[in-house]
Design an enzyme around this catalytic site. Structure first.
Site, PDB file in Angstrom:
ATOM      1  N   GLY A   1       4.810  -0.190   2.905  1.00 51.75           N
ATOM      2  CA  GLY A   1       3.369  -0.342   2.813  1.00 51.75           C
ATOM      3  C   GLY A   1       2.710  -0.213   4.180  1.00 51.75           C
ATOM      4  CB  CYS A   2      -0.622   1.000   5.182  1.00 49.55           C
ATOM      5  SG  CYS A   2      -1.646   0.220   3.922  1.00 49.55           S
ATOM      6  CE1 TYR A   3      -4.304  -4.780   6.116  1.00 51.45           C
ATOM      7  CE2 TYR A   3      -4.046  -4.558   3.751  1.00 51.45           C
ATOM      8  CZ  TYR A   3      -4.857  -4.733   4.850  1.00 51.45           C
ATOM      9  OH  TYR A   3      -6.209  -4.868   4.681  1.00 51.45           O
ATOM     10  CB  VAL A   4       4.546  -3.793   5.035  1.00 50.18           C
ATOM     11  CG1 VAL A   4       5.938  -4.306   5.332  1.00 50.18           C
ATOM     12  CG2 VAL A   4       3.976  -4.446   3.783  1.00 50.18           C
TER      13      VAL A   4
ATOM     14  CB  SER B   1       0.272  -2.624  10.864  1.00 52.44           C
ATOM     15  OG  SER B   1      -0.123  -3.827  10.227  1.00 52.44           O
TER      16      SER B   1
END
Lengths: 349, 349, 349, 349
Positions: B159-162, B164
């Site tokens: 995932g994108c948040y993950v 980061s």
């Protein structure tokens, strides 16, 4: 509305061509109990305010005096939107003439001249310009110092970030909620950085961008927060404060992490109770979190609590307009209190 | 460039009309070692991709197949940009035919089908569609699972948040840095919420606004973060994760507070060492913090550390483009690894 | 790709810390047939380019020379992103050494030194710095001067607004379409105003704003447009041109009203025919009008025609990225043509 | 302020959950001479208005009635922010009860039911819902129909684009300025497209974008403009009107090209004279052009003239807030006129 006085308060605005200055003039122009006597600007002296801010055409077309010239002019209440150091220096003769002043700079916010020196002084102004007045200054966070404000002659109008952090936290510290540590992750619109030109606030660099700044080491506003939290707690309180630059014109949202045994609901309850009856603080539910669009162009500060449990921090979220409740709106609220006007006068729109 | 194979990798893209799908197709179109065999869409079947995304005119004018039809078509590598549940279900027959798949949905990210069920299931799909495959899936965080990715048949693209949060933290947990607690305050551009229409992503409501969402209780992405941090630490790790909606098109910035005895410099050193030689992770100095504008439209993740000392948390700041390193760029990086292509192929621009 | 030459073109960039300079360096860094020998900057001499533009970290970490120092350095092709006057002056010794130059300033765009003087000179530089070279300069609008560009030693890279107006109109004037008058209502993103700080491009003043500027009297770019339209028409052509400042980072959209007896479909047909085979001009349908989001970060110019009939003007709409097709992308396209490289090299992404 | 009546005007708002509805409710809430009796919404019936618009918490927490239920409720003045057709239909019984209505939809703007039918009807509503009332309706452009408005029972509140075009042009046509043709190139903020979700107003597609729409063939608002211009001119007037979607929340700027022998100064003089004494029209100088930031959140329309001479068109530039002077502010101004209140009441802020 019943006013304690019949004639309008005669006001002057120093530094009217800053963003806070222009917002203040707009608010004052439509205030039913205030009358602007003069506006000043160092950079635009001799021009009209509306030539600098075309939005003010027909609202305030006054000619800008120089700040030095302005202070000698007739007014009962002088607002200063000047930068720190310059502000206190120019306000000194005003204060000596017994005129009430509301200072939007940082000059009278810190009670300890040494702390001020640490954060705001440099070679060109090595110490506080008027340390003898610090004791007379009242910290103008209306919901917490209302009685002192009413009788004050010098108001230190709080910082915008600071207001967004203190309003949710002060009732907790005052109410004895035990908080082990607090981290305020704050995000501010670009007007908070002022009207002066800088590379990072040039449109193509701030737009579609987001960045942290001055984080990791203490920011100028941290001691102001800690001072007030410590007074509330009755013991020294420290805080981690991280400001970020948000690509919007106005608004601050603070996400504040609190290590506490209390629940979010208990925190909300304590804070809601404290602000019951307040016109400008809205304590919202955990499923109705504050957001910037709900408060811009108003004097509201919205607050909510969520999180907590299972070792997780309680999270306070607060939102306000940095130019209104974070600066000029609160300054006007202070004037209303000082001059016996209804506290909401000129602030509902 | 010397390629391990001469002919281009034949690829298919399911769900090409999502934002991640369109970004992936753009990247693939200019990839020197890939050849698009088909693109699919449920909603726009029969139209051309460039009629849905006018920016792709002349770049990809392929007709969109239905996902069901598409999976039967010839390709060596299938990317899925479909929503979870639908993704695994449609990929099943593809996997059975021995075709390599890179799944950008959450379906293969969580190793435990029960955890998946807790966060992603409901009445319409009560359990994981293919629990038997979870063991074969490799978590496609390239810098941490490169060797496994090379031989994998199923990639769970992170995932994108993950991404980061994991990129700055994993080397610390792997390196034995003692961290008492961690709080990730993350801010994402609106494309992260997808192309589907919602009131809070309607322009007049997202623009000039900023808000927290899903904070205070655990977000779907938290277990994914905790899973990988726990593997790295060799013990269960928990995390506080607070997502916010940022009024920009692309980009995530995470401000991560770490309670640790280590200094920011030590953390930076550990992380810098770990990523030395990596093409897409840039560890920056504390006076040169990551910002969104530095990474948008690229596959970089920028990382820096600051803070700490005097009981203050160390602060990690990371930034990436949610559609590139946070999704389609990383997916392509995974393909490059799986098919023996240079890891940066098609990703430098 | 087959290249006419095997070794990379050695290039230098003057004024690399402007927005066009930075975009050019980014493009050159990933160009398979170019090798950057130096980058220069007056203001940031001695710093690295990536310290000025953090996005370029790992892409171009070269140290910035002073422009004067730079021009003496080895390169086959020099791009100048310097302001007018300074540009021609510094390019003079380069040209004398037989090095090919691509000038992104206005210095070589106007064929008549007197017209140049009228629009670009003042007391500090009272006349064109090198009028003797005007004749040798080729106007670098690739789709219209390709053959001349191939053999040129000096390229005058067209203005961004100008490109957005000329690309849709030139084929009409060349094709003999009778046009009584033309009005170009153009809207440009803020990067078009450059990296220098000005009040109207300060974020809080440009954001959530929209304004016309320099309208009603002729803008500097009008004579450049009229020069090329007149050449195409074989008679003097005048134009009304109205620029506006758009609150986006990149992109120009021009809405152009044409008084003509021809229909929109005929205009579209003429223009489509003219650009058939062109890689970077997309003529779209009337129901698929150009928009800025379709062209940003690309070298495309999108064009469509609508309106006309019943005495109504035909309306041309064009869109391009002011920093790419409107500046640095087109400059690179010129370099490709001059050095026998594939015209799209380094420009597809 | 001296009011012609002592008690507050009792008002109702139909369609309060549209953007114009919410803006109207905010304005009414702070209006010293109005009292809200009900607010209605089809989609959110039974909820509070502040749960739909969190910004209205503490300002208007009224429960939303259904429109059908609402119209039976007590009020002296009913504002309708409903879509066309639905609006006239629901207002019919209100009008029959002798209650004054101010309709913000298009239902009563066009005097000719056939023209209405051409632009606003389809199979589901094949003709005007109340053609017999068209004659009674007064076009609510306050500065031009003030006397008629004062005695009217039905006000057709003008469209936002239309107001931005008519205010600068009507005095010219009324004043006999000879205009051969007029082209209005208009740009509107996204709130003008309403609160309903559409792909082109989804944040990631509208942000950093700019596009024309409905250009080249006549837009619904063109006949409304032409109707009023023709009345003013005393002859049929046609107009070219090109709307564009601007990535800001609020505001319209129209750049209007006029073929005329008059000079810009003469036009400005005529218009300035016409609006002398008007509170909400500011005619600015040619070097002080209207811009959106000067008028947002106000009821002002700013106007200026430039250009002309040497065969060039005169250019009028106008700016207003589409939700205030372009909709709800003007509606309130109409109410003030109808009920004998000061025309600026509730509109200065």
């Amino acid at each position: 509305m019943l006013y304690a006085r019949k004639d309008k308060v005669k006001v002057g605005v120093l530094g009217a061509t800053s963003y806070t200055g222009a917002e203040l003039v707009r608010l004052l122009s439509f205030h039913p109990g205030a009358s602007i006597r003069y506006v000043s600007s160092q950079s635009y002296e001799g021009k009209t305010l509306s030539s600098v801010f075309p939005a003010l055409a027909g609202i305030c077309d006054d000619v800008l005096l120089s700040p030095r010239e302005a202070v000698a002019t007739d007014a009962e209440c002088v607002f200063s939107c000047l930068p720190h150091a310059a502000s206190a220096e120019l306000l000194l003769p005003v204060i000596e003439r017994g005129i009430k002043v509301i200072d939007l700079s940082a000059d009278f916010r810190l009670r300890d001249a040494n702390v001020y020196k640490e954060w705001y002084c440099d070679e060109s102004h090595p110490g506080h310009p008027a340390p003898q007045l610090l004791e007379k200054a009242v910290y103008g966070l209306c919901e917490h110092y209302r009685e002192h404000i009413a009788g004050a002659s010098i108001i230190a109008n709080p910082g915008c970030y600071v207001t967004s952090v203190l309003l949710p936290l002060l009732p907790l510290y005052k109410g004895g909620v035990k908080i082990d540590w607090a981290i305020a992750d704050s995000k501010s619109g670009v007007s908070g950085a002022g009207r002066g030109l800088k590379q990072n606030t040039h449109f193509p660099e701030a737009n579609e961008n987001f960045s942290a700044y001055s984080i990791g080491h203490r920011h100028r506003h941290t001691p102001e927060m800690e001072q007030e939290l410590s007074v509330a707690a009755g013991r020294p309180v420290t805080l981690t404060f991280s400001p970020h630059l948000l690509p919007v014109n106005r608004g601050i949202l603070s996400t504040i992490y609190l290590k506490t045994e209390s629940t979010a609901a208990e925190c909300a309850e304590t804070v809601k109770k404290f602000y019951s009856g307040e016109a400008f603080v809205r304590v919202r539910g955990a499923s109705d979190l504050p957001q910037i669009s709900s408060v811009v162009h108003t004097n509201y500060c919205d607050i909510a609590f969520t999180g907590g449990g299972a070792g997780q921090p309680v999270i306070a979220v607060s939102a306000l307009d940095n130019l209104v409740k974070g600066a000029s709106g609160q300054a006007l609220q202070n004037m209303n209190i000082m001059f016996g006007l209804p506290e909401t006068a000129g602030l509902l729109r």
